[in-house]
Design a protein around this motif. Structure first.
Motif, mmCIF file in Angstrom:
data_model
loop_
_atom_site.group_PDB
_atom_site.id
_atom_site.type_symbol
_atom_site.label_atom_id
_atom_site.label_comp_id
_atom_site.label_asym_id
_atom_site.label_seq_id
_atom_site.Cartn_x
_atom_site.Cartn_y
_atom_site.Cartn_z
ATOM 1 N N SER A 1 -7.078 16.305 -15.177
ATOM 2 C CA SER A 1 -5.853 16.753 -14.525
ATOM 3 C C SER A 1 -4.759 17.010 -15.557
ATOM 4 C CB SER A 1 -5.385 15.706 -13.509
ATOM 5 O OG SER A 1 -4.187 16.105 -12.880
ATOM 6 N N LEU A 2 -4.664 16.133 -16.562
ATOM 7 C CA LEU A 2 -3.671 16.317 -17.627
ATOM 8 C C LEU A 2 -3.943 17.614 -18.389
ATOM 9 C CD1 LEU A 2 -1.324 15.358 -19.391
ATOM 10 C CD2 LEU A 2 -2.982 14.011 -20.706
ATOM 11 N N HIS A 3 -5.221 17.855 -18.701
ATOM 12 C CA HIS A 3 -5.588 19.094 -19.411
ATOM 13 C C HIS A 3 -5.212 20.321 -18.583
ATOM 14 C CE1 HIS A 3 -7.843 21.968 -21.807
ATOM 15 N NE2 HIS A 3 -8.454 22.370 -20.709
ATOM 16 N N GLU A 4 -5.522 20.279 -17.293
ATOM 17 C CA GLU A 4 -5.194 21.406 -16.419
ATOM 18 C C GLU A 4 -3.682 21.627 -16.366
ATOM 19 O OE1 GLU A 4 -7.639 23.474 -14.441
ATOM 20 O OE2 GLU A 4 -8.472 22.690 -16.329
ATOM 21 N N HIS A 5 -2.935 20.531 -16.301
ATOM 22 C CA HIS A 5 -1.469 20.635 -16.301
ATOM 23 C C HIS A 5 -0.978 21.294 -17.586
ATOM 24 C CE1 HIS A 5 2.776 19.536 -16.097
ATOM 25 N NE2 HIS A 5 2.650 18.947 -17.267
ATOM 26 N N PRO B 1 0.847 -1.202 0.000
ATOM 27 C CA PRO B 1 0.000 0.000 0.000
ATOM 28 C C PRO B 1 0.880 1.249 0.000
ATOM 29 C CG PRO B 1 -0.828 -1.606 1.578
ATOM 30 C CD PRO B 1 0.503 -2.121 1.104
ATOM 31 N N ALA B 2 0.458 2.273 -0.699
ATOM 32 C CA ALA B 2 1.242 3.509 -0.783
ATOM 33 C C ALA B 2 1.594 4.007 0.613
ATOM 34 C CB ALA B 2 0.468 4.576 -1.540
ATOM 35 N N PRO B 3 2.855 4.377 0.856
ATOM 36 C CA PRO B 3 3.306 4.750 2.198
ATOM 37 C C PRO B 3 2.852 6.131 2.662
ATOM 38 C CG PRO B 3 5.101 4.972 0.631
ATOM 39 C CD PRO B 3 3.961 4.355 -0.120
ATOM 40 N N HIS B 4 2.238 6.906 1.792
ATOM 41 C CA HIS B 4 1.761 8.235 2.179
ATOM 42 C C HIS B 4 0.603 8.638 1.269
ATOM 43 C CE1 HIS B 4 3.709 9.756 -1.451
ATOM 44 N NE2 HIS B 4 4.853 9.225 -1.065
ATOM 45 N N GLU B 5 -0.089 9.687 1.631
ATOM 46 C CA GLU B 5 -1.151 10.205 0.773
ATOM 47 C C GLU B 5 -0.547 10.634 -0.567
ATOM 48 O OE1 GLU B 5 -4.640 13.262 1.643
ATOM 49 O OE2 GLU B 5 -2.766 14.328 1.192
ATOM 50 N N ILE B 6 -1.226 10.273 -1.641
ATOM 51 C CA ILE B 6 -0.723 10.619 -2.971
ATOM 52 C C ILE B 6 -1.551 11.770 -3.524
ATOM 53 C CG2 ILE B 6 -0.144 9.782 -5.271
ATOM 54 C CD1 ILE B 6 -0.393 6.922 -4.132
ATOM 55 N N SER B 7 -0.923 12.900 -3.695
ATOM 56 C CA SER B 7 -1.612 14.043 -4.289
ATOM 57 C C SER B 7 -0.672 14.717 -5.271
ATOM 58 C CB SER B 7 -2.046 15.037 -3.207
ATOM 59 O OG SER B 7 -0.923 15.536 -2.507
ATOM 60 N N GLY B 8 -1.251 15.300 -6.321
ATOM 61 C CA GLY B 8 -0.449 15.955 -7.340
ATOM 62 C C GLY B 8 -1.249 16.076 -8.613
ATOM 63 N N ASN B 9 -0.577 16.038 -9.746
ATOM 64 C CA ASN B 9 -1.287 16.172 -11.013
ATOM 65 C C ASN B 9 -0.694 15.260 -12.081
ATOM 66 O OD1 ASN B 9 0.843 18.538 -10.880
ATOM 67 N ND2 ASN B 9 0.549 18.079 -13.052
ATOM 68 N N VAL B 10 -1.531 14.888 -13.038
ATOM 69 C CA VAL B 10 -1.114 14.049 -14.152
ATOM 70 C C VAL B 10 -0.342 14.896 -15.153
ATOM 71 C CG1 VAL B 10 -1.916 12.589 -16.049
ATOM 72 C CG2 VAL B 10 -3.100 12.535 -13.840
ATOM 73 N N THR B 11 0.829 14.407 -15.566
ATOM 74 C CA THR B 11 1.635 15.134 -16.549
ATOM 75 C C THR B 11 1.627 14.453 -17.917
ATOM 76 O OG1 THR B 11 3.669 13.976 -15.897
ATOM 77 C CG2 THR B 11 3.147 16.024 -14.731
ATOM 78 N N LYS B 12 1.349 13.137 -17.948
ATOM 79 C CA LYS B 12 1.242 12.397 -19.201
ATOM 80 C C LYS B 12 0.262 11.259 -18.980
ATOM 81 C CE LYS B 12 5.915 13.235 -21.022
ATOM 82 N NZ LYS B 12 7.169 12.589 -21.496
ATOM 83 N N TYR B 13 -0.463 10.893 -20.052
ATOM 84 C CA TYR B 13 -1.408 9.789 -19.923
ATOM 85 C C TYR B 13 -1.717 9.214 -21.293
ATOM 86 C CZ TYR B 13 -5.703 7.199 -18.874
ATOM 87 O OH TYR B 13 -6.651 6.213 -18.752
#
Length: 261
Positions: free
Chosen positions: A221-225, A172-184
């Motif tokens: 999120s990708l569009h916003e980035h 399981p991820a060791p911390h909260e994951i927050s941020g933005n998509v840069t490629k998809y």
């Protein structure tokens, strides 16, 4: 047809006597075959195959081991014209990215055009064949493998540290994951995510069977980035973590534009 060659040179330990233990050599050769096919197919066709038994548009041969250490020479015959410089740089990218050594500053336009369709999928798929290539190193830690162009220019160097990096754990991820998509890539579910806590970009994969809302949030999120806005997302995911503690990628289960807790 165009021919390009890749040298795999094992050095130190028993390799300096021009030999490898038979089973180790057989496993390593299978890894060389699989890695060569996977990365060549991705280069030619812009898609990643997981089996590594063939590449559309190319044929593979192995030349006899050379004297001096232990050298396999893979010969790749392409059905059409190919830019040797970009192809070798693509190998350099794929192999080094898979063991956590590639520097993003080494990207350039033509190379990036080849990397773009595969995003983070190629290094992940290369882990298994590269692990086989490391078999002699796992058995005798002083052995080192250098992957080279025909005239000796280094593409990658593998040793006991890279062998360790190729044995990650999924937790399981060791911390909260927050941020933005840069490629998809909506066709494969693979992408890149700038993690605010890690302060770096991490590869991710989301199941293509995920809900339309989940996938639409990623594209939002990708569009916003791309528009130079936050596009802040929160991910619920497992993390694939190398023995060094570095997060290699996220396997995403849920996506939200608000915190989960």
């Amino acid at each position: 047809m165009a021919e390009l060659k890749i040298k795999y040179q094992y050095e130190h330990g028993v390799a300096d006597a021009g030999k490898l233990e038979l089973y180790d050599a057989a496993v390593a050769l299978r890894g060389i075959s699989r890695a060569s096919a996977i990365i060549t197919h991705a280069f030619i066709n812009g898609e990643v195959r997981t089996r590594g038994d063939a590449a559309e548009g190319a044929k593979f041969y192995i030349n006899s081991p050379k004297r001096g250490s232990f050298i396999y020479e893979a010969s790749i015959w392409f059905a059409g014209a190919v830019s040797s410089g970009v192809f070798y740089d693509f190998i350099k990218y794929g192999f080094n990215e898979a063991v956590g050594k590639f520097n993003n500053d080494e990207y350039y336009k033509k190379l990036n055009e080849r990397i773009e369709p595969t995003i983070g999928e190629l290094p992940a798929v290369l882990e298994s064949p590269l692990d086989e290539i490391h078999r002699p190193i796992r058995q005798e830690k002083e052995i080192k493998l250098t992957v080279m162009r025909p005239r000796g220019e280094k593409l990658a160097v593998f040793d006991s540290e890279t062998a360790l990096y190729l044995q990650p754990q999924t937790v399981p991820a060791p911390h909260e994951i927050s941020g933005n998509v840069t490629k998809y890539n909506s066709l494969t579910g693979w992408g890149k995510f700038y993690d605010l806590i890690e302060r770096r970009t991490v590869s991710f994969n989301i199941d293509l069977k995920s809900s339309e809302r989940q996938r639409s949030l990623i594209t939002w999120s990708l569009h916003e980035h791309n528009m130079h806005r936050d596009g802040l997302l929160y991910l619920s995911a497992n993390a694939v973590i190398a023995p060094t503690g570095k997060i290699k990628r996220y396997i995403v289960h849920n996506v939200s534009n608000t915190p989960f807790s």
